[in-house]
Design an enzyme around this catalytic site. Sequence first.
Site, PDB file in Angstrom:
ATOM      1  N   GLU A 190       0.789  -1.228   0.000  1.00 58.60           N
ATOM      2  CA  GLU A 190       0.000   0.000   0.000  1.00 58.60           C
ATOM      3  C   GLU A 190       0.829   1.290   0.000  1.00 58.60           C
ATOM      4  O   GLU A 190       0.432   2.266  -0.608  1.00 58.60           O
ATOM      5  CB  GLU A 190      -0.938   0.005   1.226  1.00 58.60           C
ATOM      6  CG  GLU A 190      -1.907  -1.155   1.272  1.00 58.60           C
ATOM      7  CD  GLU A 190      -2.912  -1.142   0.143  1.00 58.60           C
ATOM      8  OE1 GLU A 190      -3.162  -0.062  -0.432  1.00 58.60           O
ATOM      9  OE2 GLU A 190      -3.442  -2.217  -0.192  1.00 58.60           O
ATOM     10  N   SER A 227     -50.789 -12.966  45.722  1.00 64.88           N
ATOM     11  CA  SER A 227     -50.327 -13.709  46.892  1.00 64.88           C
ATOM     12  C   SER A 227     -48.848 -14.049  46.858  1.00 64.88           C
ATOM     13  O   SER A 227     -48.281 -14.454  47.878  1.00 64.88           O
ATOM     14  CB  SER A 227     -51.141 -14.997  47.043  1.00 64.88           C
ATOM     15  OG  SER A 227     -52.495 -14.696  47.339  1.00 64.88           O
TER      16      SER A 227
END
Length: 682
Positions: A103, A372
């Site tokens: 690159e 409950s």
Amino acid sequence: MGEQKTTPDHPPLNQFPVWRLIKWTYRIFCWMFIITLICSAALGVAILYLKSKPLPPPEISSSSKLYDAKGRYIGQIDEGEYREPVKLEQVPQSLIQATLAAEDKNFYHHWGFSLTGIIRAVIANLKAGHVVQGASTITQQLARNLYLTHDRTWSRKIKEAILTVQLELHYTKDEILEMYLNEIYYGHGAYGVGRAARVYFNKNVEQLNLAESAFLAGIPRGPQYYSPYFHLPRARQRQRYILDLMVRNQMITAQEAQQAKQTTLAIAEPSKPQQIRASYFRDYVIQTAVLQYGLEESVVRRGGLKIYTTLDPRMQKYAEESVKQFLGDKKDLQGALISADPHTGHIKAMVGGKDYSKSQYNRVFARRQPGSSFKPVLYLSALENGFTPLTQIISRPTAFAYEGGIYRPSNYRGQYANRPITLREAIARSDNIYAVSTLFHIGINKEIDMARKLGIKSPLRPTPSLALGSYPITPYELAQAYATIADGGIRHPLTGIRKIVDSYGKVLVENETNPIRVTSPAHSYVLTRLLTSVFDSGGTGHRVRQMFLRAAAGKTGTTDWDGWLSGFTPDLVTTVWVGYDHSRKLPHHEARLSQYIWGSYMKKATALQPARIFPVPQGVKGVYIDIETGYLATPFCKHTRLEFFVRGTEPRQTCPEHPGPVKRSGNDPSLWERFIDWWNSF
């Protein structure tokens, strides 16, 4: 007359005055100096401006990853770019050199732009007949990938040039290269060298050899064009070209290049990223990281974090299967399940609904009336205030006067014992008259205080209906309360996160729980033993015993809109809720589905755990009592039970209706009396 000669306007060049030539040269030099000075000053000002101008932070996003309770990878937290960020020192030198050769070989010797690179790329591309080498430097590529689109416009190129200069001014070469290696796309969902090494070779990046490094370095030029899965020969040709470039640039020897070319590459099979199935739990983890630990949501989702959770994938699978099994064919009926280790507070499974794809609302955090299932909070407070398992209250229709008026609770389907019942029987039958009577006996505020101690934070009002669970709380809160009871009165805050580590290994969050004792082990144990009756024959949760036979304690809860079961074994607590989202009444037969879900899940979830009974702590005494009279049992009592009490509250008188042998003479106690004394000494 003869011809007249004329004199030319300018003398010949060889007759041009030297002083005038020097004067013109001097003027040209001065103008060049001034122009150079102005350009240098302008360039200096521009550099200072760009240096002082903040550069947008480089956002090398990477979806964060989730790990289970044992540190095993279970999936990404978000879909998107798959990365495994690495530091530059982790990248092998061979991969760095291969990347520079492919690159930007002069990367460390230019200021972001390379004229020779442009000329070299043009020549190489003309020779090859297609693009084999780019003209952009690594810094230019990074600027484009981080901040810009890939449009081929002059405005984009100008912006790219400016950002390239800024990158060079703000970061070192090593920092730029590290960002580049973590940003560049390598194809097949792999962003950055860390992920690329994993995708193509199933290795950590530091394990790559020269052949593999050169191979990877060639892919970014055309991830599709050089894909080893689609075009392996072309990718190998690109690898050999890069190895030759490395030789030409004196990065490696010709012999090393030849060996690399002959090295067999073990390309990994392509695989799809694994997705986490616990979607509701994933959302909970994100919210916790943001709201509790103060992290930015974008960082949590796309910051490349490693989030180590408490999740047990096996239990999660069973939880999802159980909810789907019993609710899957019930249109609009929803459910929630949360399961945790009571000794640590670690959440093992979480289901917020029966189908995440249709509804992402997590009902584990939805406030609903617990009914409950809230009563254990009341009864734990009652045990701390003088109640025992044998405390009796008459079960019959009763009106309770209080400051707000008259409160007339009723039992389910109008069923009353119409006689005194014990606390154990009241819990098993879920008697509402007993519960409200208990609340008035101990005081409403004491139940609220106990709820807060156990970890319930939702608003609660001091009214008689509090005893029956009339005020909405979340399944998460109820699970927290039951987990505290299950661990002998120690509250471990429920959590799903153990640790969060950033992409560079820095620990951002490490969950160090601070357990708090809120009630005694003795009171918790006595309540636990009472709650086991819920699953016995005649208890409201007796259906659970059709599926689950281990030692367990819990409590059901049913309102007109909700069905609950919250319970625990010695090592696992689970809360299940079922109901409709939008104020639709819940038939009783559908409310019972919470019990089937709980039993099915607990059977599978505990299959690999050792079967244990609830350990008896200090401060507890067990005695056999006559069920009919409540006194200490004798061998002549026909109906007895081993009952546990907080030491000092157990009955001391033997059953008068079934006495032992009468002592005939003397003052010495009989054998039976000595046995009773010995038994009661424990």
